[in-house]
Design an enzyme around this catalytic site. Structure first.
Site, PDB file in Angstrom:
ATOM      1  N   ASP A 135       9.878  34.140 -10.253  1.00 53.20           N
ATOM      2  CA  ASP A 135      11.122  34.863 -10.461  1.00 53.20           C
ATOM      3  C   ASP A 135      10.913  36.349 -10.739  1.00 53.20           C
ATOM      4  OD1 ASP A 135      10.002  34.297 -12.949  1.00 53.20           O
ATOM      5  OD2 ASP A 135      11.762  33.290 -13.744  1.00 53.20           O
TER       6      ASP A 135
ATOM      7  N   GLN B 282       8.810  30.483 -13.240  1.00 50.11           N
ATOM      8  CA  GLN B 282       7.364  30.348 -13.172  1.00 50.11           C
ATOM      9  C   GLN B 282       6.842  29.238 -14.088  1.00 50.11           C
ATOM     10  OE1 GLN B 282       6.470  34.914 -13.363  1.00 50.11           O
ATOM     11  NE2 GLN B 282       4.714  33.921 -12.426  1.00 50.11           N
TER      12      GLN B 282
END
Length: 485
Positions: free
Chosen positions: A249, A84
């Site tokens: 993720d 991210q």
């Protein structure tokens, strides 16, 4: 890429999907049966070290991981889960302007402080986006770029995240160096967009005023942001391959683990993450809990620390032992390590937001100058930081009925046995797996099916439960010294 393969057990045709985990450290690809979730093939390839990376390295690693996994010729759908927050900036030709700044690059710490004040304080940001900016967030990296590399900021024609960029490349819209690229074909999903700092998970819309706050008034009028796909939505390529929306993720891992409200996952990787699935959004003005979205249309309140499994790496290195040796030492010392406490801000810290902090050791006496005491303090300190994150989620109304422990650090015997003493709940440890890639694969199967919900692939396999009486002294000692920086 859509030719069906044959099941080796039944002989009947089966459909395959692929999930990608493009993480900080590597790219991993799983190929799974779309109906059952059974693993068919796997491949991985490393990413370069550092907190800024040329995205071309992700594309190269993806190709290498796909090759190890046996290719994608028989795969019908694919989704990408990715690290991210990373900032990927593209010019009008679709070329990468500068290496991507990753989530763990803290040079934008001051930018986070400035932006927070300029909007009216932490609660104003939490109300607007669900989260208070820290150096990890894309919006702070854009402000840093505007202040420190204005010539690069002026060239920005599009901003995207690591998983957005990789999906774009896989789609073919990213082209090849020197060729025309279609910036309008960039796509993302709610989960990853919610970590940018300029997207509202509650409204499902970008906050262009916050993008302008970072880059300057009017910047949003010239910048393309990825189109936000809904859960289960997809794009279909000319060769028939279906591309799912992808996910950040943590959201992909939640999908891979089959998390439902009441489940909390503690992930011990490069970072430490405490996350939960919730039907209602979080808006924590303290900044301890980030109000992200998940990959199903719900929310993923989350607390993230910069220091997790690498605390164990560092302690093992100091003591000259491997991880098994570190566990044995830690388990030979008493709970609370006789007062020795490690506050493990070895890489600064994100939760709480202390980017310039360093690790500190408290309670050192002759009696605690043993390898066993230091090993125990390292494990307990890492877990206490995450327990503080769990408290922050509870303060946002998150229901906690089950704790799952995953990630590389979860393989430590000491972590498994000490965690229940710190958290005060039994700990469920699924067998090690690629849950980010698995979640991406499950999303790909969902996109392929066209159904309203993701397919049910069942619970994680091989789960073990660890129980132990809570040891209040561990957190009491930690709380007494964690702010003595």
């Amino acid at each position: 890429m859509t030719a069906p393969t044959t099941s080796p057990t039944t002989g009947s045709p089966r459909t395959l999907v692929a999930g990608v985990d493009s993480s900080t450290q590597s790219c991993k690809v799983v190929v799974r049966d779309a109906q059952t979730g059974a693993l068919v093939r796997f491949g991985s390839a490393p990413h370069p070290d550092g907190t800024e990376v040329d995205p071309a390295a992700w594309w190269e690693a993806f190709g290498a991981a796909v090759a190890v996994a046996g290719g994608l010729d028989d795969v019908s759908a694919l989704s990408v889960g990715g690290q991210q927050h990373g900032m990927v900036v593209l010019d009008a030709h679709g070329d990468v302007i500068r290496p991507a700044l990753l989530w763990n690059d803290t040079r934008s710490a001051q930018a986070a402080i400035d932006l927070t004040a300029e909007l009216g304080g932490p609660q104003a940001w939490a109300d607007a986006t669900g989260s208070v900016p820290v150096a990890s967030f894309t919006v702070t990296k854009l402000r840093w770029l505007a202040q420190n590399e204005p010539e690069n900021a002026a060239r920005i024609a599009a901003v995207c995240l690591p998983h957005d960029w990789l999906t774009w490349q896989i789609s073919g819209a990213g082209g090849t160096p020197g060729a025309a690229r279609d910036l309008s074909a960039l796509v993302t999903d709610r989960s990853d967009a919610s970590g940018t700092g300029y997207f509202s998970g509650t409204t499902g819309k970008y906050r262009l005023d916050l993008l302008d706050l970072a880059l300057g008034e009017g910047a949003s009028s010239r910048i393309v942001l990825p189109r936000v796909l809904e859960p289960g939505e997809s794009i279909r390529l000319d060769d028939g391959l279906v591309l799912g929306a992808g996910a950040g993720d943590n959201a992909a891992a939640a999908l891979g683990l089959g998390m439902v409200p009441g489940d909390v996952t503690i992930s011990l990787g490069t970072s430490g993450v405490v996350s939960a699935v919730s039907a209602v959004p979080a808006a924590d003005g303290t900044g301890m809990a980030a109000g992200f979205s998940d990959a199903t249309g719900a929310y993923l309140p989350l607390a993230c620390t910069l220091n997790a499994s690498r605390v164990l790496d560092g302690a093992a290195r100091m003591l000259g032992v491997d991880h098994a040796g570190l566990s044995a030492l830690a388990l030979s010392a008493p709970a609370g390590a006789d007062g020795l406490v490690l506050v493990p801000y070895l890489e600064g810290e994100r939760t709480p937001n202390r980017p310039d902090a360093t690790g500190t050791l408290h309670g050192l006496r002759l009696a605690t100058t043993t390898p066993a005491h230091l090993a125990r303090a390292a494990v307990e300190g890492m877990l206490c930081g995450l327990a503080d994150g769990l408290d922050a989620l509870r303060a946002q109304g998150v229901e906690v009925t089950r704790l799952l422990l995953v990630g590389g650090g979860a393989r430590s015997d000491a972590v498994r046995h000490i965690a229940p003493q710190v958290f005060g709940l039994p700990i469920e440890v699924p067998q090690p797996g690629e849950y980010v890639a698995d979640g991406a694969a499950r999303q790909a199967a969902w996109a392929l099916s066209g159904e309203a919900d993701a397919p049910d692939w069942g619970p994680p396999a091989g789960t073990k439960v660890f129980e132990a009486p809570v040891e209040p002294v561990i957190r009491e000692q930690y709380a007494a010294v964690r702010d003595l920086l």
